[in-house]
Design a protein around this motif. Structure first.
Motif, short mmCIF file in Angstrom:
data_model
loop_
_atom_site.label_atom_id
_atom_site.label_comp_id
_atom_site.label_asym_id
_atom_site.label_seq_id
_atom_site.Cartn_x
_atom_site.Cartn_y
_atom_site.Cartn_z
N LYS A 224 -18.63 8.53 -13.34
CA LYS A 224 -18.28 9.44 -14.11
C LYS A 224 -18.59 9.83 -15.46
O LYS A 224 -19.76 10.44 -16.32
N ILE A 225 -18.85 7.84 -16.02
CA ILE A 225 -18.59 8.29 -16.91
C ILE A 225 -20.17 7.90 -17.44
O ILE A 225 -20.98 9.31 -18.57
N PRO B 187 -20.56 -4.60 -30.95
CA PRO B 187 -20.81 -3.65 -30.66
C PRO B 187 -19.28 -2.85 -30.37
O PRO B 187 -18.76 -3.44 -30.22
N ALA B 188 -19.53 -1.70 -30.12
CA ALA B 188 -18.44 -0.40 -29.73
C ALA B 188 -17.66 -1.09 -28.78
O ALA B 188 -18.80 -1.78 -27.52
N VAL B 189 -16.56 -1.59 -28.56
CA VAL B 189 -15.74 -1.67 -27.70
C VAL B 189 -14.31 -0.59 -27.36
O VAL B 189 -14.12 -1.15 -28.22
N LEU B 190 -14.62 -0.62 -26.02
CA LEU B 190 -14.16 0.57 -25.75
C LEU B 190 -13.39 -0.11 -24.51
O LEU B 190 -14.14 -0.66 -23.18
N VAL B 191 -12.03 0.58 -24.18
CA VAL B 191 -11.01 -0.39 -23.11
C VAL B 191 -10.49 1.31 -22.05
O VAL B 191 -9.63 1.87 -23.01
N ALA B 192 -10.52 1.56 -20.90
CA ALA B 192 -10.33 2.42 -20.39
C ALA B 192 -9.05 1.94 -19.22
O ALA B 192 -9.71 0.98 -18.81
N ASP B 193 -7.96 3.23 -18.95
CA ASP B 193 -7.08 2.56 -17.43
C ASP B 193 -8.02 3.37 -15.97
O ASP B 193 -8.56 3.88 -16.41
N ASP B 194 -7.65 2.44 -15.40
CA ASP B 194 -7.85 2.49 -13.87
C ASP B 194 -8.36 3.98 -13.23
O ASP B 194 -8.08 4.45 -12.96
N VAL B 195 -6.66 4.68 -13.91
CA VAL B 195 -6.88 6.00 -13.90
C VAL B 195 -7.10 7.16 -14.22
O VAL B 195 -7.36 7.99 -13.84
N GLY B 196 -7.48 7.16 -15.80
CA GLY B 196 -8.04 7.53 -16.25
C GLY B 196 -7.18 7.64 -17.59
O GLY B 196 -7.44 9.26 -17.64
N ASN B 197 -6.02 7.90 -18.08
CA ASN B 197 -5.01 8.25 -18.38
C ASN B 197 -5.28 7.88 -20.03
O ASN B 197 -5.05 9.01 -20.81
N PHE B 198 -5.76 6.93 -20.39
CA PHE B 198 -6.18 6.27 -21.60
C PHE B 198 -7.57 5.95 -21.74
O PHE B 198 -8.44 5.11 -20.95
N ALA C 32 -14.85 6.99 -28.44
CA ALA C 32 -13.74 7.24 -27.48
C ALA C 32 -13.39 8.43 -27.42
O ALA C 32 -13.26 8.26 -25.75
N ARG C 33 -13.74 8.90 -28.14
CA ARG C 33 -13.38 10.57 -28.25
C ARG C 33 -13.81 11.00 -27.27
O ARG C 33 -13.41 12.19 -26.29
N GLU C 34 -15.35 10.46 -27.32
CA GLU C 34 -16.15 11.84 -26.13
C GLU C 34 -15.91 11.18 -24.93
O GLU C 34 -16.45 12.17 -23.54
N VAL C 35 -15.73 9.62 -24.64
CA VAL C 35 -15.55 8.76 -23.13
C VAL C 35 -14.23 9.81 -22.75
O VAL C 35 -14.12 10.57 -21.56
N ALA C 36 -13.32 10.11 -23.71
CA ALA C 36 -11.77 10.92 -23.10
C ALA C 36 -12.41 12.01 -22.69
O ALA C 36 -11.07 12.72 -21.38
N ASP C 37 -12.72 12.46 -23.52
CA ASP C 37 -13.26 14.23 -23.01
C ASP C 37 -14.18 14.23 -21.53
O ASP C 37 -13.80 15.76 -20.89
N ILE C 38 -14.58 13.08 -21.35
CA ILE C 38 -15.10 13.31 -20.08
C ILE C 38 -14.26 12.88 -18.51
O ILE C 38 -15.00 13.38 -17.76
N ILE C 39 -14.07 12.08 -19.04
CA ILE C 39 -12.96 12.00 -18.00
C ILE C 39 -11.39 12.60 -17.83
O ILE C 39 -10.37 12.40 -17.33
N GLY C 40 -11.10 12.82 -19.00
CA GLY C 40 -9.77 13.72 -19.30
C GLY C 40 -9.04 12.61 -19.49
O GLY C 40 -7.36 12.96 -18.90
N ALA C 41 -8.80 11.93 -20.82
CA ALA C 41 -8.47 11.06 -20.99
C ALA C 41 -7.59 11.19 -22.42
O ALA C 41 -8.43 12.28 -23.33
N GLN C 42 -6.28 10.75 -22.83
CA GLN C 42 -6.30 10.63 -24.48
C GLN C 42 -6.48 9.26 -25.31
O GLN C 42 -6.66 8.38 -24.81
N PRO C 43 -7.62 9.68 -26.16
CA PRO C 43 -8.45 9.06 -26.75
C PRO C 43 -6.89 7.84 -28.25
O PRO C 43 -6.33 8.66 -28.47
#
Length: 339
Positions: free
Chosen positions: A19-20, A87-98, A114-125
């Motif tokens: 999805k990302i 590089p920039a490094v992000l971590v998201a949980d498997d469920v897509g909460n954060f 992080a804000r962009e990816v959170a918006d894509i998957i409906g998560a909290q940055p």
């Protein structure tokens, strides 16, 4: 275009990764996964992400882990080096909460991503950098977003600490907007302050200079010129105009010089791209130039450095100057300050 790697270890993570990838652009985003589910769906599968992590870390502008934060930390720990290059490094949980901004939040752009990816998957940055949490101006984020060089990371850290306690003065060689970000006040005196410009002006006791990379350097040279001779010539010319060498965005010359080892080596040392134009293209550059008959007979155009500097537009900042077998000119791209 930023190169982004997504690393996942489960089927649920692979679905989020896809999805990302789709939202960010499949051409610049690769997926590295240990799960057969990811491989089956035509992702780039790696049997051992740990084995490949050194290359993944060094070859991408951003890494997005979809897993526990501890796994991501352990995988990247051996390769973390410098906040100006990591590089920039992000971590998201498997469920897509954060989505957590883990590394290079400002300069690397992890906070924004992080804000962009959170918006894509409906998560909290999740952003933890102090200036962002406090809603204050971040000098390193602004510099990264506006193609500016930070004069000193040590001074940048001091400014970031001071701005959390009180407003910091800012001055510039271009007009500042009437409304400034939280934490800044327009003033040209004080103990700590920020100056934006291509020159070496330091109006504050501790001045952090944010240097826009807006100068194109045009260079002509004799055959077989050494890197050291070019360096000496450029330093002399820029020094006369008090221009910081870090304002150079690229170097330009004529195509007959494309194999000059000294010129190529100088560009590599400066870590800026170098471009070459044909005599025909340089002759087409509009403007009035002081031509040399000898140079015209030799390479087909009478003034290389000024025409090369102006090829992509801008205004002539430094006219043709000859120093030790090198001719130097500089063009300034139009730029303005906005927040």
């Amino acid at each position: 275009m930023k190169r982004i790697a997504i690393i996942c270890f489960s089927d649920a993570g692979a679905l989020l990764a896809k999805k990302i990838q789709t939202a960010l652009g499949a051409q610049s985003v690769t997926i590295h996964s240990t799960t057969p589910f990811a491989v089956k769906h035509c992702f780039i599968g790696h049997e051992s992400v740990k084995t490949d992590m050194k290359d993944i870390f060094s070859e991408n502008d951003a890494l997005i882990f979809i897993c526990a934060a501890g796994i991501a930390v352990r995988l990247i720990a051996p390769f973390v080096n410098d906040k100006t290059r990591d590089p920039a490094v992000l971590v998201a949980d498997d469920v897509g909460n954060f989505v957590i901004s883990l590394l290079s939040g400002h300069i690397g752009g992890a906070n924004a991503l992080a804000r962009e990816v959170a918006d894509i998957i409906g998560a909290q940055p999740v952003i933890t950098t102090a200036t962002d949490v406090a809603g204050k101006f971040s000098c390193d984020t602004w510099a990264a977003e506006n193609n500016c060089v930070i004069s000193s990371m040590t001074t940048a850290k001091k400014i970031s600490a001071e701005i959390l306690k009180e407003d910091i003065p800012i001055a510039a060689e271009r007009p500042l907007p009437s409304e400034l970000p939280e934490g800044l006040v327009e003033r040209n005196t004080g103990e700590h302050g920020i100056y934006i410009g291509i020159n070496k002006k330091e109006p504050f006791t501790n001045t952090l200079r944010l240097i826009p990379r807006v100068v194109t350097l045009g260079i002509g040279c004799r055959k077989g010129i050494s890197k050291e001779t070019i360096e000496k010539a450029v330093d002399a010319v820029l020094g006369e105009y008090d221009i910081d060498i870090r304002a150079i965005n690229r170097i330009a010359s004529i195509d007959v010089k494309k194999d000059e080892a000294g010129l190529l080596s100088y560009a590599r040392d400066l870590q800026v791209p170098i471009v070459f134009y044909s005599a025909e293209n340089l002759r087409a550059v509009p403007g009035e130039f002081k031509d040399s008959d000898f140079v015209k007979e030799t390479v087909g155009v009478g003034n290389v450095c000024e025409r090369a500097a102006l090829y992509d537009g801008g205004r002539l900042l430094i006219k043709k100057t000859a120093v030790g077998g090198v001719t130097v000119a500089a063009a300034l791209k139009e730029w303005r300050i906005s927040f």
